[in-house]
Every structure is written in C-alpha cells, then in structure tokens.
Write an enzyme that holds these catalytic residues in place. Sequence first.
Site: not given
Lengths: 563, 563
Positions: B329, B358, B425
């Site tokens: 992340d 990410e 998201d």
Amino acid sequence: MIKEAVYHRPKNEYAYAIDEKSVHIKLKTKKNDVQKVTLIFGDPYDFDSNQNSWISNSTDMWFNGSDDLHDYWIAKVTTKHRRLRYGFLLENPIQSIYYTERGFYKKAPSDASYYFCFPYINKVDIFSPPDWVSSTVWYQIFPERFANGNPSINPKNSLPWNSRRPSQKSYYGGDFQGIMDKLDYIASLGVTGLYLTPIFKAHSNHKYDTIDYMEIDPQFGDKDTFKKLVQKCHAKGIKVMLDAVFNHSGLYFPPFQDVIKNGDNSPYKDWFHLHNLPLKTDFLANYDTFGYVPTMPKLNTENKEVKAYLLNVAKYWIEEFDIDGWRLDVANEVDHAFWRDFRKVVKEAKPDAYILGEVWHDAMPWLLGDQFDAVMNYPLTTAITEYFTTNNINKAEFMNSVNKILNMYPETINSVQFNLLGSHDTARILTLSNSNKEKVKLQMLMQFTMPGTPCIYYGDEISMEGGEDPDCRRCMIWEEKKQDKEMLGFVKKIISLRKQFKVFRTNNNFAFLSPKDRNNIISFTKSIADQELLVVLNNSEFTEKFKLPNKYNQQKVLDLIME
Amino acid sequence: MIKEAVYHRPKNEYAYAIDEKSVHIKLKTKKNDVQKVTLIFGDPYDFDSNQNSWISNSTDMWFNGSDDLHDYWIAKVTTKHRRLRYGFLLENPIQSIYYTERGFYKKAPSDASYYFCFPYINKVDIFSPPDWVSSTVWYQIFPERFANGNPSINPKNSLPWNSRRPSQKSYYGGDFQGIMDKLDYIASLGVTGLYLTPIFKAHSNHKYDTIDYMEIDPQFGDKDTFKKLVQKCHAKGIKVMLDAVFNHSGLYFPPFQDVIKNGDNSPYKDWFHLHNLPLKTDFLANYDTFGYVPTMPKLNTENKEVKAYLLNVAKYWIEEFDIDGWRLDVANEVDHAFWRDFRKVVKEAKPDAYILGEVWHDAMPWLLGDQFDAVMNYPLTTAITEYFTTNNINKAEFMNSVNKILNMYPETINSVQFNLLGSHDTARILTLSNSNKEKVKLQMLMQFTMPGTPCIYYGDEISMEGGEDPDCRRCMIWEEKKQDKEMLGFVKKIISLRKQFKVFRTNNNFAFLSPKDRNNIISFTKSIADQELLVVLNNSEFTEKFKLPNKYNQQKVLDLIME
C-alpha cells in the site's frame, strides 16, 4: 514547439532530492525552441474543493546550458510535507503549453494525478556524498614507479630508477617507504588525497591481477609500513584511497589455481564462471575473463562465499588501516546487488568513505544513492583532450560537451565526480598535447574550475612525458634539475586557488560567455554569494584580446593567475 | 529527421536483460519520422586490428507501436560473452544516421567506446518475476463485504447483510469463514489468485489503519481460520496475496499510542516523524501522516526497530501461513532502501512470492529488479475507462495510450503487471459504464487480452453496481436471482480462454489494425508460434462490419467469444 524533444523523468538527474525538504527538477527541450519554462508544483494532497482543483505554486526555471541538440532547465523546490507533484509551463512567442506525466495540455490540468510525481523525500534515499570529497585535490600514484625507499625489497631484476623506458614487464622497485620519504613533497603541492593503484599481492607490476586481497605486495612493504603510510598521510591532512579490483582476480589467485588443479573437485569452482573443465588458461580461456585476458579470470561476485570474502576485504582495509575510499576497477561489469551490499559494508565501517566507480559510459544506474558516490569523469577528460589537444572538436562542440556533462548527473554527484586529465591507463597529458605546456595549463585550469574532485597523475606537475601504457608509467623524476619548476609552481597555484575560493568548486550559476565569438577563447562564469569567478582560456596559437564584461565595471576584479 | 526526439538510455525499459545471454534494446523516435531502424551491436572487446575498428553485427529492429508523439522500436540481442556495446542506424528516404551514446554520426564510429554500453549481464540483476504470475487470474476481496460465515464474531452494531448502502463506518460481518464457504464459487470462476485487502487487526472496516500487524482482525476470525483459508485456497490451486500497509500505521497502533501518552519519554518516538510534542491528533496533526489523515501516522521505515519489525511481519505471514504475495500500500512513499531489504527477506522466505507495489505514476525506479515485481497498472485502467466509458479520449488516443503503456516498462515486467478495471478505491466498472453491460464486457476483453495478470473486483462478475468509495464496497450479492448469470458466464469464458490460449497472455508481435478507420472499432493482433489472436472490440452504439484481414483467407479461424 517540438514537443517530441521535451524530456523529463523523475528519480534520476532530472529529479532528485538535495536535502530532506528540497528537490532539484530539470527539464530538457529542443535547443532554442523554448524561451521560458515555469515549474508548477505543489503537495499532491492540497485540494481546493471550491475550485475543484489541485492547489499549486510556480517558479521560474533557470536556463542551465545547452548541448548540440538540447537546452536544459533547472529549478530548486522546497516542499511542505516532503511530497511533490509538478509539471512545466513551456513558452515561446508562438505557443504556451503545459507538460505533465500524462502529456501536453493547453490548459493546466486541475487533477494532481496528471502531474509528475516525486512521492516522498525519504532521508535514507537522499544521495549524500562525503563532505570532504568536493574540496579534495587528489594525487594518483602508481606505486611501482613513484619512489624507491627500500631497495632491500626490490623485485628480482629490478632496473635502476629511470634507467630506461618501462616495458609491460619491467620493475624499478617503487614502494611505500618511497612514498613516505616523499610525503613532504606531496603535501607541498597542496593535494589532500592520495589515490594508489592496487597494492595487494599480485603477479604483475601494475598489480591488477591480484593473488591475495588480504596481503600487501611484498615489493611495496608490509602491513606495518602501509599502516604507517596511512597514518603519516592523515597527519598531513591527506586522505588515502585504494583500488578494489573485484571484477576479476589474477591467474595466481589460489582459489583459481585450485580449480586449475582440482577441476570438478575444487571447492572454488563456483568462484568463477567456468564454461567447461579442465581449464585452459591460454588465449582460448574456457572461463569468463576481463576482456579477453586469460590471466584475469572474472570473479563470480554472486557466489555467497566470493561476496563474503570480497566484502570482508572492503571492510578489513578500512577497519585495520583506516583508508578513506575505494576506487572500483571495471565497476560496471560487477553486479549491482554486490555493489549495494558493498556500500552498506563500507559506509558502516566508515560513514564518510568515498566510493568511486570506474565507469567510462553513462553511469546513472550506479549513482542512484545505493551504490557509488561518483565515477571517474572520463567524458570530461575526453572533451578537454579533444578540444585542447587533438582538435577533434571545435569550440562550440566543446561547450556543448561540457554542458551535456554538467547536465548528465545530479548536481550532488557532479560535486564529487573524479575529474582527471590522465591516468596509468592513458597517455600523459603533456605528450597528448605535443609537449605544449601552455596547452597543459589550459587543460588543468579547465579541470580545476569544474565542480568535482580533481586528480593529478604523479609527475604531470613537473611536466613528465609518456605515451600509451606502459610508457605513461615511467619512474617519477626526482632529479630537481629535470623537474619543470615552472609547471610545478603553476600546479601549486591552481591547487591553492581552488582550496581558497569555494567558487572554484561549485557549479552555481555556471554559464559560458560569448559562445558565438569566432575566436578560440573559452570563457565562463560561476558565482556564489559575493564571489564570481570568470575563467578565460585562450586555446589559440595567438595572443587574443578579451573584453571584460561590462557588469564588472566598477567592481573589484582580481586576476588570480597572471598577477 | 528530428534527432532531438530520438531517445535511448540503458538499464531501464530501453535496455534490459531477459536471460543470462540476451537483452532487449528499445528506441524512441519522433512519430512517422524514421522508416527503418537497425541495431548495430557487438562485444566491446572484439577488435579488428587490420581495419583498426570494432567488430559489430546488425539486426533489424521491430516497430513496436506509436503513441501520440513517438514511435517505439525493439530488438532482442543474444550476446557472446554477456557484454554488449550497441548503437542504432536510423533511416528514412532523406537521411541515414547513426545514433550512439556520444551522439549522431553520418558514419558508424569505429571506436566501440562511442556506443551505448550494457556492460555485463549478471544473473542476480536480471529481473525475473515468479513464473506463475503471468498465467494467474486474480479475484480481489474486501473481506468485510464478501461473505459472513461466522456471525458470532460480527462487530458490534453490524448491519444485516446488504440491508443498506455502506457508509464509511458500517459493518456487515464479512469474514474468513465466509470466504471459505464460498471457495467453490470462487474456484468455479476459474480464478487462481485471491487478493485480500488488509486483514490485520485495525480500527476501521477497511483495515488500512493497522493496530497490530501480527494479529488477524477478530472480526475476520483467528490465525487458525486464516491458516485453513490459505490451505483450502492452495488445495484448489489458488494463490493468496495480502495487503502490506507499511507506509503508515493506524492511530491505535500501540507504539503510536505510547508516544501520545509518554511523549518525549516514549521509546517509540522515533518510530514516527514527529514535528513536536505533545502530539495533536486532530486535523492539525503535528507528525507526518498519509495524506492529511491524522489517524494514519506515517511510519519511520528508516528507523532500525521499525524496519526490523515490519520485515519480520513480511516474513512471518509467509513462513507461518504460506501466503504467496504482498501488495504494498502507498508503496512509493516508503523509502527504496526499505523495499530493497523487504525483497530480500520476502524472496528468501519464498523465492516465488509476488511483490506488487501500489504506484499510480511512472514506477520504473521501483522496477529495476531490486524492489517490486510489478505495480498496479492504473495507467491501463485509466486508458480503458476513458475510452470505453467516459469518452474522455477517442480511438486514436486510446491506441496511443495502450502503445505508450506497453512501452513504459520492460516486457518482462509487462507480463506480470497487475491489470485491474476497478478496486475498493474506485467506482465499480458497471457504474462507471452507466450500467451498460456490453461496455463492461468490452473493457474486460481488453483487460484479459493484455499481457499482465488481470484481477476481477469481487461482484463485478455478477454485475454489481457501486459509486465511489464507500459505495463500491457493498456487500456481495449471494441471492442467485439477483446475480447476473449472463455476465458470470462471460467472465468465466474469458478466464478460461485466457488460461487455455497462451497468446492471450503474451505481447508477442502486438499490433493494432486499421488505426485510421473512422469507426469505433479497436482491433489488434498478437501471435506466438502457430497461434494468432485477433481481438475486435466494437465501442460504438451500432452494429459494425469488420472485414477479416486477407491473411486469414484459407486459415482456420476460431471465433472464441461469439461461437
């Protein structure tokens, strides 16, 4: 505007952190195509919900020189929260256009995600070379040829000092005691760093074919002598850098000999890259070598034992002898993973050790902060040589090259690049210059007024001659009447000027003057605070007039060289 | 020829090793400016002393597509001794010119040192992602919303399943038992990888604000349940990837609570980036945070204890639970040094673990072989969405984007890029497509015929709707009559086709057809050995005719979708 020529990409010389809050951003555009570049920047999370738009600031970019095809632009940005998104506004009289990671737009995109990203400045990732390097002046010594202080350890068949030109196989008995005996001389030059080509036990006179990385070559002395040498250097404020030949060993490296002898049964067979067995060590070498040199078998630096062994070598000479840097031979042929761990080991042993790679080509992949501090600046050597001596390139091409070189790496790296005019691998600068000493001086001035850390190859300061290797490795001349005292004085002067005036060592506001003048005068300025340095180099055969720029009217102007 | 637009630089997507002997070399030129590119290459040490010249070979470069401004070219070269120098011959009807590291020349330089350098292929530096990834199809689960298998561990105030639209704070009781109960369903889709958003003890329903990295969140189950889940997945041939939220912790992470409580006396005060004390955890947070979120204090990953703690976390869940990958992340805001060590730890624990970052922007600095295996391919997501749903870009722009994306990273990385149409998201793909299911199918087809590793966000396969977060995190629909069985069949079909035909998964000989046709049909081909895949996507409102290219006359043609 030629959009196709515009280039930017983060996390290399185009965008890099300079401290915990600030980054440098650079841009490349087609030469003479863009008149003004503005940097648009901000925190990615600053959002104006009324305007439904990212909140950004802007600053002018500084024109950072041009090469044959491109203009370079630079700006320094200070971040609020160590995070940055940014883009560029490019303007010329016909067009204004925004350049972002996603491409070109007539209007500035309001969505931060379109822009270039420097996600976060993490301290550990900031490239930060040792403080002392940029103000160091180096002196390179080829130990076999500098001075013979202890004839009792001369190799067999050593020739009398300077009795004849060196061959690939000649020995003269240069040693550590010789260097120590001459340390006052070295210090008197003003140099503050000594770079020694390999000193470990090896077969040849150049010692690039190591036999034992943990031992001093007996022709140079022993560990005690070396320890004393380092201590004496340190006492005089002189750092010591050694040569790490980790790409390959020598033929007589015992592990390689073991593979020759025991073949498949050797515990060392994975220390090298063998093609098949038994080994043939003639020109048909059936193992990877440096170039096609069978006496230099390439080491398998991915092998855990080899890696542990060499990393221990790196640590040992720092911890036990307090050396200050490693110059890495054939550095780009060794794996990156090795160098990453090498950096950790070296910096843990001595946080301000200097790690210098021998890379002749574009070296950015080794200069991202995780491997080397700098590389040997051969592109600069080439540009200077080709302009001042061989006349391969003209004035405009030279200026293009210098600008290209200055824009090739982050400025943080430029400030510690190892700038040399010659070495044990090249013909001597005086010989390349057809024995024209004035040309040598011009080149040294160029070298000493560039950012980086300049190095003098032993003997160049007294006008020694020498063609290609091995001729460039002649014995140092110690007979005073054969030394060129005028050159010596000149070298001392520029060393002292460089040490005295910080402006010599930086690259702040670097700009060439009058590039279009037809004469062969190279002139440029740099400045910091209240000092400006104007360098004027007349590379013609004739006396030329140089008109001091008007801005110096009524300013205090010091002629640093002629006065 | 616009020389200013020509670009190449080694050791990124423009030159990279693909195995121990071979490299890919790419070149960028101005669009429609160059007709033919030839790669000149050879071993740097191959020298013809009669000709006084470097010995080189040459090979044609393959045209690898163009974006809005540039053409891309590629060639594969096999080296003799793992060393390479190379340059390019660029030709159009007006001009022939050689491009080298030193610049452009009318005649090929005879000196190898002028050329670009790929110094040595060291095995350890070759980027080599896990074998299994490119043929994996992922299924992303947001555990709180997938299935509730054990109501006894429901969070307090849990809502009945799917009783209302989720808010930022709602809970429905999804858990591991639920996932296990539905594993037959998951396997029936044909997916072979499960990506779970965070499962560690945390404060929120999304669990991105970790409290304890060593514990399972009690609402999902315990370690035994998780172990069983992984085992059951593995028994069905399904890999499991977890979410590593190492950029920041949650507010209730005990070390952060300790700093709140004990301030300067806390042993954890260097675990974060504090500005001053005492801590204010409201919107004026006086410490670094993710974005401006005070409940997500940024972790100081440079601190040795923090680093050791998180690396142990990375290892623990692999060693104890046998997970197969980590999705990282906010990966680009954590330091590179951390990720380098993370890779070592992870690959040591499980050599074929998948490391997925990410990163929404250009991620090359993390994809050099020393950090991640791949990143989430948001540029592809954006291109697909903007062409097929929002109509922000037209057909030509879409093709440009796809070519740009395919040329953005090495092909070795493209083959394992994580290709997604949506996630927790983003708004769901069906909702973004204004509920037009045919549009969703086109997008999925595009996704499934690209190199990389595609991922389906739970529920997209049965046509679930959902706007921006938190609406895209609705409870999975399990009432069969509310599931879109037609879409489900389609998804199963494309998954099975992708698994059956290797040509779906590669990028060999990728080329768009008929780019200049005015219709809204996207068509492209790829091929390997005796298979060629022709993809035809009609992105218009109307039925359109597509003429099969003549080369297929008398060939066996299979209609994989319609038949």
